[in-house]
Write a protein that holds these residues in place. Structure first.
Motif, PDB file in Angstrom:
ATOM      1  N   ASP A  78     -22.757 -12.138 -37.814  1.00 46.31           N
ATOM      2  CA  ASP A  78     -21.662 -11.497 -37.096  1.00 46.31           C
ATOM      3  C   ASP A  78     -21.927 -11.579 -35.589  1.00 46.31           C
ATOM      4  OD1 ASP A  78     -19.280  -9.427 -37.199  1.00 46.31           O
ATOM      5  OD2 ASP A  78     -20.762  -8.603 -35.799  1.00 46.31           O
ATOM      6  N   PHE A  79     -20.937 -12.022 -34.825  1.00 48.88           N
ATOM      7  CA  PHE A  79     -21.145 -12.313 -33.404  1.00 48.88           C
ATOM      8  C   PHE A  79     -21.602 -11.084 -32.626  1.00 48.88           C
ATOM      9  CE2 PHE A  79     -19.510 -12.425 -29.027  1.00 48.88           C
ATOM     10  CZ  PHE A  79     -20.186 -13.533 -28.553  1.00 48.88           C
ATOM     11  N   TRP A  80     -20.905  -9.950 -32.787  1.00 46.72           N
ATOM     12  CA  TRP A  80     -21.225  -8.780 -31.986  1.00 46.72           C
ATOM     13  C   TRP A  80     -22.544  -8.162 -32.408  1.00 46.72           C
ATOM     14  CZ3 TRP A  80     -18.751  -8.846 -27.725  1.00 46.72           C
ATOM     15  CH2 TRP A  80     -17.446  -9.345 -27.670  1.00 46.72           C
ATOM     16  N   ALA A  81     -22.805  -8.176 -33.709  1.00 44.24           N
ATOM     17  CA  ALA A  81     -24.086  -7.637 -34.188  1.00 44.24           C
ATOM     18  C   ALA A  81     -25.245  -8.491 -33.685  1.00 44.24           C
ATOM     19  CB  ALA A  81     -24.093  -7.575 -35.715  1.00 44.24           C
ATOM     20  N   THR A  82     -25.101  -9.815 -33.819  1.00 41.25           N
ATOM     21  CA  THR A  82     -26.152 -10.732 -33.366  1.00 41.25           C
ATOM     22  C   THR A  82     -26.364 -10.616 -31.856  1.00 41.25           C
ATOM     23  OG1 THR A  82     -25.635 -12.282 -35.152  1.00 41.25           O
ATOM     24  CG2 THR A  82     -26.880 -13.145 -33.281  1.00 41.25           C
ATOM     25  N   SER A  83     -25.272 -10.475 -31.115  1.00 41.48           N
ATOM     26  CA  SER A  83     -25.371 -10.354 -29.655  1.00 41.48           C
ATOM     27  C   SER A  83     -26.152  -9.102 -29.265  1.00 41.48           C
ATOM     28  CB  SER A  83     -23.967 -10.291 -29.031  1.00 41.48           C
ATOM     29  OG  SER A  83     -23.261 -11.489 -29.248  1.00 41.48           O
ATOM     30  N   ALA A  84     -25.829  -7.990 -29.906  1.00 43.54           N
ATOM     31  CA  ALA A  84     -26.518  -6.738 -29.587  1.00 43.54           C
ATOM     32  C   ALA A  84     -28.002  -6.825 -29.933  1.00 43.54           C
ATOM     33  CB  ALA A  84     -25.860  -5.577 -30.347  1.00 43.54           C
ATOM     34  N   ILE A  85     -28.312  -7.410 -31.077  1.00 42.46           N
ATOM     35  CA  ILE A  85     -29.707  -7.544 -31.507  1.00 42.46           C
ATOM     36  C   ILE A  85     -30.480  -8.448 -30.550  1.00 42.46           C
ATOM     37  CG2 ILE A  85     -31.200  -8.506 -33.312  1.00 42.46           C
ATOM     38  CD1 ILE A  85     -29.010  -7.567 -35.334  1.00 42.46           C
ATOM     39  N   ASN A  86     -29.892  -9.586 -30.197  1.00 41.82           N
ATOM     40  CA  ASN A  86     -30.576 -10.519 -29.295  1.00 41.82           C
ATOM     41  C   ASN A  86     -30.746  -9.945 -27.899  1.00 41.82           C
ATOM     42  OD1 ASN A  86     -30.724 -12.352 -31.356  1.00 41.82           O
ATOM     43  ND2 ASN A  86     -29.221 -13.782 -30.539  1.00 41.82           N
ATOM     44  N   LEU A  87     -29.720  -9.224 -27.418  1.00 38.23           N
ATOM     45  CA  LEU A  87     -29.816  -8.646 -26.080  1.00 38.23           C
ATOM     46  C   LEU A  87     -30.903  -7.585 -26.024  1.00 38.23           C
ATOM     47  CD1 LEU A  87     -28.591  -8.554 -23.218  1.00 38.23           C
ATOM     48  CD2 LEU A  87     -27.081  -6.720 -24.029  1.00 38.23           C
ATOM     49  N   LEU A  88     -30.926  -6.697 -27.017  1.00 39.81           N
ATOM     50  CA  LEU A  88     -31.930  -5.640 -27.019  1.00 39.81           C
ATOM     51  C   LEU A  88     -33.331  -6.207 -27.224  1.00 39.81           C
ATOM     52  CD1 LEU A  88     -32.340  -2.626 -26.750  1.00 39.81           C
ATOM     53  CD2 LEU A  88     -32.034  -2.390 -29.218  1.00 39.81           C
ATOM     54  N   THR A  89     -33.453  -7.243 -28.047  1.00 42.25           N
ATOM     55  CA  THR A  89     -34.749  -7.903 -28.235  1.00 42.25           C
ATOM     56  C   THR A  89     -35.235  -8.502 -26.920  1.00 42.25           C
ATOM     57  OG1 THR A  89     -34.253  -8.438 -30.552  1.00 42.25           O
ATOM     58  CG2 THR A  89     -35.983  -9.714 -29.486  1.00 42.25           C
ATOM     59  N   SER A  90     -34.345  -9.168 -26.196  1.00 36.64           N
ATOM     60  CA  SER A  90     -34.696  -9.775 -24.910  1.00 36.64           C
ATOM     61  C   SER A  90     -35.158  -8.728 -23.908  1.00 36.64           C
ATOM     62  CB  SER A  90     -33.490 -10.536 -24.334  1.00 36.64           C
ATOM     63  OG  SER A  90     -33.079 -11.575 -25.181  1.00 36.64           O
ATOM     64  N   TYR A  91     -34.411  -7.637 -23.819  1.00 33.87           N
ATOM     65  CA  TYR A  91     -34.743  -6.585 -22.854  1.00 33.87           C
ATOM     66  C   TYR A  91     -36.053  -5.894 -23.220  1.00 33.87           C
ATOM     67  CZ  TYR A  91     -30.415  -6.565 -20.105  1.00 33.87           C
ATOM     68  OH  TYR A  91     -29.398  -6.890 -19.249  1.00 33.87           O
ATOM     69  N   LEU A  92     -36.217  -5.600 -24.493  1.00 28.61           N
ATOM     70  CA  LEU A  92     -37.416  -4.867 -24.919  1.00 28.61           C
ATOM     71  C   LEU A  92     -38.665  -5.718 -24.736  1.00 28.61           C
ATOM     72  CD1 LEU A  92     -38.063  -2.074 -26.068  1.00 28.61           C
ATOM     73  CD2 LEU A  92     -37.825  -3.009 -28.358  1.00 28.61           C
ATOM     74  N   TRP A  93     -38.584  -6.994 -25.107  1.00 24.55           N
ATOM     75  CA  TRP A  93     -39.761  -7.855 -24.953  1.00 24.55           C
ATOM     76  C   TRP A  93     -40.018  -8.170 -23.477  1.00 24.55           C
ATOM     77  CZ3 TRP A  93     -43.405  -8.230 -28.294  1.00 24.55           C
ATOM     78  CH2 TRP A  93     -44.415  -9.178 -28.116  1.00 24.55           C
ATOM     79  N   ALA A 161     -19.458  -8.679 -20.906  1.00 24.43           N
ATOM     80  CA  ALA A 161     -19.208  -7.243 -20.776  1.00 24.43           C
ATOM     81  C   ALA A 161     -19.061  -6.598 -22.149  1.00 24.43           C
ATOM     82  CB  ALA A 161     -17.948  -7.002 -19.944  1.00 24.43           C
ATOM     83  N   GLY A 162     -18.397  -7.302 -23.055  1.00 22.18           N
ATOM     84  CA  GLY A 162     -18.237  -6.793 -24.415  1.00 22.18           C
ATOM     85  C   GLY A 162     -19.552  -6.738 -25.162  1.00 22.18           C
ATOM     86  N   GLN A 163     -20.409  -7.756 -24.960  1.00 23.40           N
ATOM     87  CA  GLN A 163     -21.712  -7.784 -25.619  1.00 23.40           C
ATOM     88  C   GLN A 163     -22.599  -6.648 -25.136  1.00 23.40           C
ATOM     89  OE1 GLN A 163     -22.416 -11.870 -24.380  1.00 23.40           O
ATOM     90  NE2 GLN A 163     -22.482 -12.552 -26.504  1.00 23.40           N
ATOM     91  N   ILE A 164     -22.588  -6.409 -23.832  1.00 25.88           N
ATOM     92  CA  ILE A 164     -23.393  -5.324 -23.273  1.00 25.88           C
ATOM     93  C   ILE A 164     -22.854  -3.976 -23.740  1.00 25.88           C
ATOM     94  CG2 ILE A 164     -24.124  -4.188 -21.145  1.00 25.88           C
ATOM     95  CD1 ILE A 164     -23.917  -6.942 -19.796  1.00 25.88           C
ATOM     96  N   ALA A 165     -21.546  -3.845 -23.733  1.00 24.98           N
ATOM     97  CA  ALA A 165     -20.930  -2.583 -24.136  1.00 24.98           C
ATOM     98  C   ALA A 165     -21.250  -2.241 -25.585  1.00 24.98           C
ATOM     99  CB  ALA A 165     -19.417  -2.647 -23.936  1.00 24.98           C
ATOM    100  N   SER A 166     -21.264  -3.250 -26.462  1.00 24.54           N
ATOM    101  CA  SER A 166     -21.558  -2.985 -27.879  1.00 24.54           C
ATOM    102  C   SER A 166     -22.992  -2.506 -28.046  1.00 24.54           C
ATOM    103  CB  SER A 166     -21.312  -4.246 -28.719  1.00 24.54           C
ATOM    104  OG  SER A 166     -22.219  -5.273 -28.379  1.00 24.54           O
ATOM    105  N   THR A 167     -23.907  -3.021 -27.214  1.00 22.39           N
ATOM    106  CA  THR A 167     -25.309  -2.590 -27.279  1.00 22.39           C
ATOM    107  C   THR A 167     -25.472  -1.202 -26.691  1.00 22.39           C
ATOM    108  OG1 THR A 167     -25.923  -4.910 -26.935  1.00 22.39           O
ATOM    109  CG2 THR A 167     -27.677  -3.281 -26.782  1.00 22.39           C
ATOM    110  N   GLN A 168     -24.835  -0.969 -25.541  1.00 20.53           N
ATOM    111  CA  GLN A 168     -24.936   0.339 -24.892  1.00 20.53           C
ATOM    112  C   GLN A 168     -24.351   1.446 -25.761  1.00 20.53           C
ATOM    113  OE1 GLN A 168     -22.897  -0.666 -21.229  1.00 20.53           O
ATOM    114  NE2 GLN A 168     -24.810  -0.611 -20.070  1.00 20.53           N
ATOM    115  N   SER A 169     -23.195   1.177 -26.350  1.00 22.36           N
ATOM    116  CA  SER A 169     -22.547   2.201 -27.173  1.00 22.36           C
ATOM    117  C   SER A 169     -23.362   2.513 -28.419  1.00 22.36           C
ATOM    118  CB  SER A 169     -21.133   1.752 -27.564  1.00 22.36           C
ATOM    119  OG  SER A 169     -21.173   0.552 -28.334  1.00 22.36           O
ATOM    120  N   ALA A 170     -24.052   1.490 -28.945  1.00 26.18           N
ATOM    121  CA  ALA A 170     -24.885   1.708 -30.126  1.00 26.18           C
ATOM    122  C   ALA A 170     -26.065   2.615 -29.810  1.00 26.18           C
ATOM    123  CB  ALA A 170     -25.374   0.369 -30.673  1.00 26.18           C
ATOM    124  N   LEU A 171     -26.656   2.443 -28.628  1.00 29.70           N
ATOM    125  CA  LEU A 171     -27.862   3.187 -28.259  1.00 29.70           C
ATOM    126  C   LEU A 171     -27.583   4.516 -27.570  1.00 29.70           C
ATOM    127  CD1 LEU A 171     -30.063   0.262 -26.907  1.00 29.70           C
ATOM    128  CD2 LEU A 171     -30.368   1.489 -29.050  1.00 29.70           C
TER     129      LEU A 171
END
Length: 294
Positions: A78-93, A161-171
């Protein structure tokens, strides 16, 4: 009850053999709770000894986000799920890399404690252009960050912006002071069957905030499960009550394999349909059938 349990665990009645000095091994008692901080220990599950590789980081991120967004479970690709996971993985690492560079440049261990959940939530509020300019110089992040770097170069602003928003809203639900306090300290370990330092860890959820606290608890669970494989000759038990309220990634495989390492998993499930709803039919069937009991 709480104080009585601590007193019982400290008594000579509950010992796990003797150590090299011939003294009885008494298990340590630890508690993690986000409601009553006077009774809670502190532990950062994202510290280096628990998250050794970027693949470990990705698994822990999935565990966290799947608990916050249970509709993503079973939606690989899923595009939005994968985007949020990859973005958070990138930031955390990236924060892990910052820690390593801080220690190398200054030799000060106090500058290392930035790879935490509260820090990464704060980093998500920084302009993505600034963050990605730093991240693109780290080759080990390419696999997870490339889609965002290319998006910036191609000026795909609305999509990013949508990818970041989906990650921010989740956390967002996890940005509470209580969660931040518990998940940034380090006064306990997440190893329950260490030969010399066994421990009893109890984690309490809260009905009114079970989806939020359950996500954090699931990350602790994933670390405890992984670390329990290190000491294969030490018997231990792993209890999860109200299992359907949290998503434990890899639980089906864990209960199938940990028995070989003298681990016993106990799961409390009120209704199979609850488990099916949150884990999906296939995963729920595997869990129930592998346990082999009702």
């Amino acid at each position: 009850t709480f104080n009585a349990l601590i007193a019982a665990l400290k008594s000579d009645k509950y010992t796990f053999g003797k150590n090299k000095e011939g003294k009885p091994i008494i298990p340590e008692f630890n508690c993690i709770t986000f409601e009553d901080l006077t009774r809670s220990n502190r532990c950062n599950p994202f510290q280096e000894k628990y998250m050794e590789t970027i693949d470990d980081c990705n698994t822990m991120v999935k565990t966290l986000l799947y608990n916050l967004n249970k509709s993503w479970i079973g939606k690989e690709g899923d595009f939005w799920a994968t985007s949020a996971i990859n973005l958070l993985t990138s930031y955390l690492w990236f924060l892990r890399i910052v820690e390593r560079k801080n220690e190398k440049d200054t030799g000060n261990p106090k500058l290392r404690n930035v790879c935490t959940l509260p820090h990464v939530i704060e980093l998500l509020t920084v302009d993505i252009n600034d963050v990605m300019r730093a991240i693109e110089h780290e080759p080990e992040l390419n696999a997870y960050s490339n889609m965002f770097i290319q998006g910036l170069k191609n000026q795909a602003g609305s999509q990013l912006a949508g990818q970041i928003a989906s990650t921010q809203s989740a956390l967002a639900p996890l940005s509470s002071p209580n969660v931040s306090w518990v998940m940034t300290g380090s006064d306990m370990d997440l190893e329950i069957n260490h030969p010399d330092h066994p421990r009893v860890i109890t984690m309490g959820n809260y009905t009114l905030k079970d989806s939020v606290y359950g996500a954090a608890i699931s990350v602790y669970n994933s670390v405890i499960m992984k670390r329990s494989y290190l000491y294969r000759e030490r018997k231990f038990a792993f209890f999860i009550d109200e299992l359907p309220t949290i998503f434990v990634m890899g639980l089906d495989n864990y209960i199938a394999t940990i028995r070989k390492h003298k681990g016993c998993v106990w799961m409390g499930i009120q209704d199979i349909e609850q488990l099916t709803k949150n884990y999906g039919k296939d995963a729920a069937n595997v869990i129930v059938n592998t346990a082999g009991t009702t």
